[in-house]
Design an enzyme around this catalytic site. Structure first.
Site, mmCIF file in Angstrom:
data_model
loop_
_atom_site.group_PDB
_atom_site.id
_atom_site.type_symbol
_atom_site.label_atom_id
_atom_site.label_comp_id
_atom_site.label_asym_id
_atom_site.label_seq_id
_atom_site.Cartn_x
_atom_site.Cartn_y
_atom_site.Cartn_z
ATOM 1 N N CYS A 110 36.454 1.335 78.597
ATOM 2 C CA CYS A 110 37.552 0.674 77.912
ATOM 3 C C CYS A 110 38.360 1.962 77.442
ATOM 4 C CB CYS A 110 37.383 -0.241 76.659
ATOM 5 S SG CYS A 110 38.693 -0.546 75.544
ATOM 6 N N CYS A 113 40.351 1.235 73.762
ATOM 7 C CA CYS A 113 39.649 1.142 72.670
ATOM 8 C C CYS A 113 38.249 1.081 72.912
ATOM 9 C CB CYS A 113 40.117 -0.192 71.879
ATOM 10 S SG CYS A 113 40.240 -1.775 72.955
#
Lengths: 210, 230
Positions: A110, A113
């Site tokens: 990711c 985040c």
């Protein structure tokens, strides 16, 4: 166009500078205000320390290795199949399983985040949340795999899945050689957390003494 | 146009340092308190996950770079609590003097997550799929191009989930995930505005000057309004 007023004001800077003290200060404040139940905090911590972790994902992978029908259903509708096994919930509401083959190796990240399939793998390890992993693995996945001691054949394509929405990806690693006849419980012991993120391979079983 | 959290493709971060499979999850101890407090506060129902992400990524770049992972969470949480009026700036300012005290829990707010409801809340999660999205414009196999620059087109400097490295790139729709809540509006209290979400595959050579291998690909989940036909 309205602009994001958040930039004008960062109240968090009013908290004490030391991180441990900052957490303690906020927790004390929220307890005094009745916004958090201390027993609920303990229950949350206990859940992720003892009940939810990579053993859940390992069970799914082992079953997929042992049962072709299950594997086919997992690849077509992982959310349903996995919730039937009791694995569902926060950060695992929508799951897609992707399978490693001789042609393709999958890796999950990711970059924005730290999205991660909590009900299957628990809380992500530090490296998954690190700037180095988030920044590099989309651009140079093979050099990142080298940091894990893993080298893929040039003929095996890499697919990096950047979890930019609420879909969580589970990598089904390739079933290692020497596992013929092993049952689901035995297979589970070969499935590592990293193999389900794609930064590792499943363990090869120790050769039985002849 | 983007923010400091949008780091995909960035140079200069050094090696990834793997951890043992059985390394403790939460060392030091305050990490687990930060995690639990964030989860419990989220259950107050005062903000969606998109707003929590927005709060973390809106931390000033110099703080984002020096904060460890859970410090970012605590910063975002403190900012949201003040934004939603659950805590005042003055209370935050005074909280440092409380930290040495033995916590004295106040009467529980009606919104607070009870210990008896933790399992249920974690199991329920927060699905983002919706039945009422706008109709799908693309199908698997279609060529699409992402908008450029990567930016929230409703709120200046606002939250979006199109990373900068994939802006203006041409790829192919791999999967349709159905309609999902749009972070660009939902993070700012502007409604869920569900729309079709697609897994879009890009050749590494479309994204990077020096792709490591011509066969490598990167896949992103992208909302319909991030895409145009290519």
């Amino acid at each position: 166009m309205p602009h994001d007023h958040h930039d004008d004001d960062h109240p968090h800077s009013l908290l004490p500078p030391d991180p441990a003290l900052r957490v303690r200060a906020l927790e004390t404040l929220l307890l005094r205000k009745g916004l958090i139940d201390p027993a609920a905090l303990d229950a949350i911590i206990d859940t992720y320390e003892t009940k939810i972790g990579p053993q859940n994902g390992a069970r799914v992978v082992a079953r997929a290795w042992a049962d072709d029908g299950f594997r086919a259903r997992l690849l077509s509708d992982a959310t349903e199949v996995i919730s039937e096994m009791g694995y569902y919930g926060r950060q695992g509401e929508h799951i897609v399983a992707v399978e490693n083959t001789d042609e393709t190796h999958n890796i999950v990240v990711c970059t924005l985040c730290s999205c991660y399939p909590w009900p299957l793998l628990g809380i992500p390890p530090s490296w998954y949340k690190s700037d180095a992993y988030r920044a590099r693995v989309v651009r140079e996945p093979r050099r990142v795999l080298a940091d894990f001691g893993l080298e893929l054949p040039a003929g095996q394509a890499v697919r990096v899945w950047d979890s930019t929405a609420e879909i969580r990806y589970l990598v089904i690693p390739q079933k290692p050689p020497g596992t013929e006849g092993m049952d689901e419980d035995a297979l589970m012991t070969l499935v590592t957390r990293d193999s389900m993120i794609g930064t590792g391979l499943a363990r090869v079983p120790a050769r039985a003494p002849e | 146009m983007s923010r400091v959290h949008d780091m995909g493709g960035r140079f200069g971060d050094g090696a990834v340092v793997p951890e043992a499979e059985d390394a403790p999850l939460h060392a030091p101890e305050w990490h687990k308190r930060a995690l639990a407090m964030t989860v419990a506060s989220g259950a107050l129902g005062a903000w969606p996950i998109d707003a929590a992400r927005r709060a973390r990524e809106s931390v000033a770049p110099k703080d984002y770079a020096r904060f460890s992972y859970y410090e970012k969470w605590i910063a975002g949480l403190a900012d949201l609590l003040v934004e939603r009026g659950l805590v005042s700036a003055q209370e935050l300012r005074d909280s440092g003097s409380l930290a040495g005290d033995t916590p004295v829990p106040g009467p529980l707010d009606f919104r607070a997550l009870r210990a008896s409801k933790v399992a249920e809340a974690l199991e329920r999660g927060g699905p983002s799929a919706r039945e009422n999205g706008v109709s799908a414009r693309f199908a698997p196999g279609d060529s699409v191009r992402t908008l450029r620059p990567a930016a929230n087109r409703i709120v200046e400097g606002g939250h979006t989930r199109l990373p900068g490295y994939a802006a203006g790139a041409t790829g192919r729709v791999l999967m349709c995930h159905g309609a999902h809540v749009l972070p660009d509006t939902n993070a700012h209290g502007l409604g869920e505005c569900p729309e079709p979400l697609y897994a879009v595959v890009f050749a590494a050579s479309e994204l990077w000057v020096d792709a490591e291998n011509p066969r490598d690909e990167v896949i992103l989940d992208l909302w319909q309004s991030y895409l145009v036909p290519a």
